[in-house]
Design a protein around this motif. Structure first.
Motif, PDB file in Angstrom:
ATOM      1  N   UNK A 134      54.150  46.833  62.826  1.00 48.48           N
ATOM      2  CA  UNK A 134      54.537  48.012  63.599  1.00 48.48           C
ATOM      3  C   UNK A 134      53.311  48.591  64.283  1.00 48.48           C
ATOM      4  N   UNK A 135      53.560  49.406  65.290  1.00 46.90           N
ATOM      5  CA  UNK A 135      52.469  50.051  66.025  1.00 46.90           C
ATOM      6  C   UNK A 135      53.001  51.351  66.597  1.00 46.90           C
ATOM      7  N   UNK A 142      56.835  55.246  66.798  1.00 44.39           N
ATOM      8  CA  UNK A 142      56.398  54.049  66.091  1.00 44.39           C
ATOM      9  C   UNK A 142      57.426  52.944  66.318  1.00 44.39           C
ATOM     10  N   UNK A 143      56.966  51.775  66.708  1.00 45.39           N
ATOM     11  CA  UNK A 143      57.855  50.658  66.999  1.00 45.39           C
ATOM     12  C   UNK A 143      57.639  49.485  66.061  1.00 45.39           C
ATOM     13  N   UNK A 144      58.722  48.731  65.868  1.00 41.44           N
ATOM     14  CA  UNK A 144      58.630  47.470  65.146  1.00 41.44           C
ATOM     15  C   UNK A 144      58.220  46.395  66.150  1.00 41.44           C
ATOM     16  N   UNK A 183      61.016  52.797  64.999  1.00 44.35           N
ATOM     17  CA  UNK A 183      61.073  53.062  63.558  1.00 44.35           C
ATOM     18  C   UNK A 183      60.993  54.560  63.286  1.00 44.35           C
ATOM     19  N   UNK A 184      60.160  55.218  64.078  1.00 41.36           N
ATOM     20  CA  UNK A 184      59.997  56.664  63.916  1.00 41.36           C
ATOM     21  C   UNK A 184      59.905  57.284  65.301  1.00 41.36           C
ATOM     22  N   UNK A 185      60.738  58.272  65.492  1.00 44.88           N
ATOM     23  CA  UNK A 185      60.875  58.852  66.825  1.00 44.88           C
ATOM     24  C   UNK A 185      60.348  60.289  66.829  1.00 44.88           C
ATOM     25  N   UNK A 186      59.529  60.583  67.817  1.00 41.11           N
ATOM     26  CA  UNK A 186      58.995  61.941  67.920  1.00 41.11           C
ATOM     27  C   UNK A 186      60.116  62.923  68.260  1.00 41.11           C
ATOM     28  N   UNK A 201      59.228  64.329  63.385  1.00 44.51           N
ATOM     29  CA  UNK A 201      60.141  63.386  64.033  1.00 44.51           C
ATOM     30  C   UNK A 201      61.282  63.006  63.134  1.00 44.51           C
ATOM     31  N   UNK A 202      61.927  61.910  63.480  1.00 50.11           N
ATOM     32  CA  UNK A 202      63.065  61.422  62.687  1.00 50.11           C
ATOM     33  C   UNK A 202      63.061  59.898  62.702  1.00 50.11           C
ATOM     34  N   UNK A 203      63.742  59.306  61.752  1.00 52.78           N
ATOM     35  CA  UNK A 203      63.732  57.841  61.684  1.00 52.78           C
ATOM     36  C   UNK A 203      64.556  57.209  62.795  1.00 52.78           C
TER      37      UNK A 203
END
Length: 460
Positions: A134-135, A142-144, A183-186, A201-203
């Motif tokens: 992820x990054x 955050x992205x997979x 994966x994780x959103x602001x 944020x939220x998943x």
RNA sequence: GGCCGGAUGGCAGAGUGGUCAUGCAGCGGACUGCAACUCCGUGAACGCCGGUUCGAUUCCGACUCCGGCCUCCA
């Protein structure tokens, strides 16, 4: 010997649990921003029947089905309704539960909510970051990293390169690759949010299921199920996340039910061609919906229409008629019907064949009624037991046949008064009056059935 | 374009290399005051073209058509 069709291999496989005698099953539940429609009902009923039969085989089953209570659509709907996301989701969870109980489902053993697993979700995202799967993009989300997972696409038989050819994936500049997913959103200002190492944020949608399933059932478990539209991308992404994070195989058997169609088109939220469970329950007994679902195999597409519901109703009436005024033995010796029923169910939960066995049993039961009452009682008991595995025939036959769930039309007292008058007329051989009453009732949807014991009625 | 399913009697829906699905509807009969329920009997099908086989609806291949997924959706 239980056989299950595994989406992963595209074949029926002999079922072998990871741990002898025990089964862990995770099913993707609903995103609670609206009422359940018939498509949701199919998924919920299918896995309810599956869970009943797995237990019937003697396995100790742990059935977990999640509730997605944080999501873009929830936020949007709550805004539209001018209510909090929590108020909305609580309302919808209660409604779902009510619908489901009316449909005759048994509740899963556990119904975890995404909002209750925030720490586990954050932990898993962190692991994926640490391992390089992820990054964090320029947007802060955050992205997979899809192409870091070598088996990406294995559930759907898809290659990353092929998917690009589709060209329908929006190219978000923050992503390294179009197939990467969040994966994780602001959070935007005012949105419901949780603190994390990457800010408030939220998943993303997929990570919650990876986190909840592995926390409830372990990193490697037996069965994962869901609706047909979850195969991609949801389940594909779940595999990628979970296997990358744990380094282990995730799920042994993937199961997907078929779609419910309307006019040969999938019933879905986005097409807007859906019927909610509660709409249908205005017109039909809930068990009719269940019978409709169970009368075809769970993987086949099913057509939803008034006609299909009416046909389901007629079939169910035949089953219930056999139990009408029929006493039921307290115990019985299982016959070949039980064996055939179990064989059918063991073959990837072949409910239509199981139902056909019920009909054959009913014919024999009807025959036995006059000549062999003891046999009839035993068969009735067997019928009830087998039907229970499908969640059918749990109502009192009179209640079902007289359609007491409907409030419209003549009340029972008025019907009985007319029946009494007709009985007298028949005694007096006044058949003209007798038939007149029968026609009158028939016009209101009430059918009369004369027997030696008296006259009963059915509302159609 | 890629991937995955499906095509069965009037309808719904299983299944099988050679003999029965099942339910509804139809037809004939029994029961009934007449019906209904129930029972007995009965007709009716495997998209199209090739191949394998003694034999294919069932296995293999091409074709046609339908659906799903490839974007949120059970």
């Amino acid at each position: 010997m239980l056989k299950i069709y595994n989406t992963l291999s595209g074949k029926k496989e002999i079922f072998k649990p990871i741990e002898e005698g025990k089964v862990g099953m995770y099913v993707c539940g609903n995103t609670v921003y609206d009422f359940c429609h018939i498509g949701h009902a199919r998924a919920m009923i299918s896995f309810d029947v599956i869970s009943r039969f797995i237990r019937h085989l003697g396995y100790e089953l742990n059935y977990v089905r999640n509730i997605t209570d944080v999501d873009d659509k929830i936020i949007k709907r709550a805004e539209e309704n001018n209510e909090s996301t929590q108020a909305l989701t609580e309302r919808m969870i209660a409604a779902q539960r009510e619908d489901e109980l009316r449909l005759g489902n048994k509740m899963p053993d556990r119904e975890p909510k995404a909002t209750e697993f925030m720490q586990e979700i954050i932990d898993m995202v962190q692991i994926l970051l640490d391992k390089g799967f992820a990054y964090q993009g320029s947007s802060g989300d955050v992205y997979y990293r899809a192409n870091a997972f070598k088996d990406y696409g294995k559930l759907n038989n898809r290659k990353l390169e092929d998917m690009l050819a589709g060209a329908r994936i929006d190219v978000e500049t923050a992503k390294e690759h179009p197939a990467d997913f969040v994966l994780w959103k602001q959070a935007k200002v005012g949105e419901v949010a949780w603190p994390s190492p990457w800010g408030l944020g939220r998943p993303g949608w997929h990570i919650e299921c990876s986190a909840m399933s592995t926390n409830c059932l372990g990193s490697h478990f037996d069965i994962h199920g869901g609706g047909p539209d979850l195969k991609f991308p949801h389940h594909e992404n779940e595999i990628a996340q979970s296997e990358a994070a744990t380094g282990k195989d995730y799920v042994n058997y993937w199961m997907h039910c078929g779609a419910v169609r309307v006019n040969n088109e999938k019933m879905s939220k986005s097409l807007g061609n859906f019927f909610t469970v509660r709409d249908v329950l205005e017109k039909y007994n809930a068990e009719v919906i269940r019978y409709l679902m169970v009368s075809s195999q769970y993987r086949s597409p099913i057509d939803y229409s008034d006609q299909s519901l009416n046909e389901a109703k007629v079939g169910l009436e035949r089953l219930y008629t056999a139990l009408r005024q029929q006493s039921i033995a307290e115990s019985y010796q299982a016959t070949e019907y039980t064996q055939r029923f179990e064989e059918a169910m063991s073959d990837d939960f072949n409910t239509p064949v199981a139902v056909s066995v019920l009909f054959e049993l009913v014919r024999e039961l009807n025959k036995a009624k006059t000549e062999a009452p003891a046999k009839a009682e035993a068969l009735a008991a067997e019928l009830k037991t087998l039907a229970e595995l499908l969640g059918l025939l749990h109502q009192a036959p009179e209640y079902f046949l007289q359609n007491s769930t409907l409030s419209e039309g003549l009340d029972e007292k008025a019907i009985q008064a007319l029946i009494d008058e007709r009985t007298q007329a028949r005694k007096d051989k006044n058949f003209a009056r007798s038939d007149e009453i029968r026609d009158e009732l028939a016009a209101q949807g009430i059918e009369l059935l004369d027997s030696r014991e008296g006259t009963t009625w059915t509302r159609s």
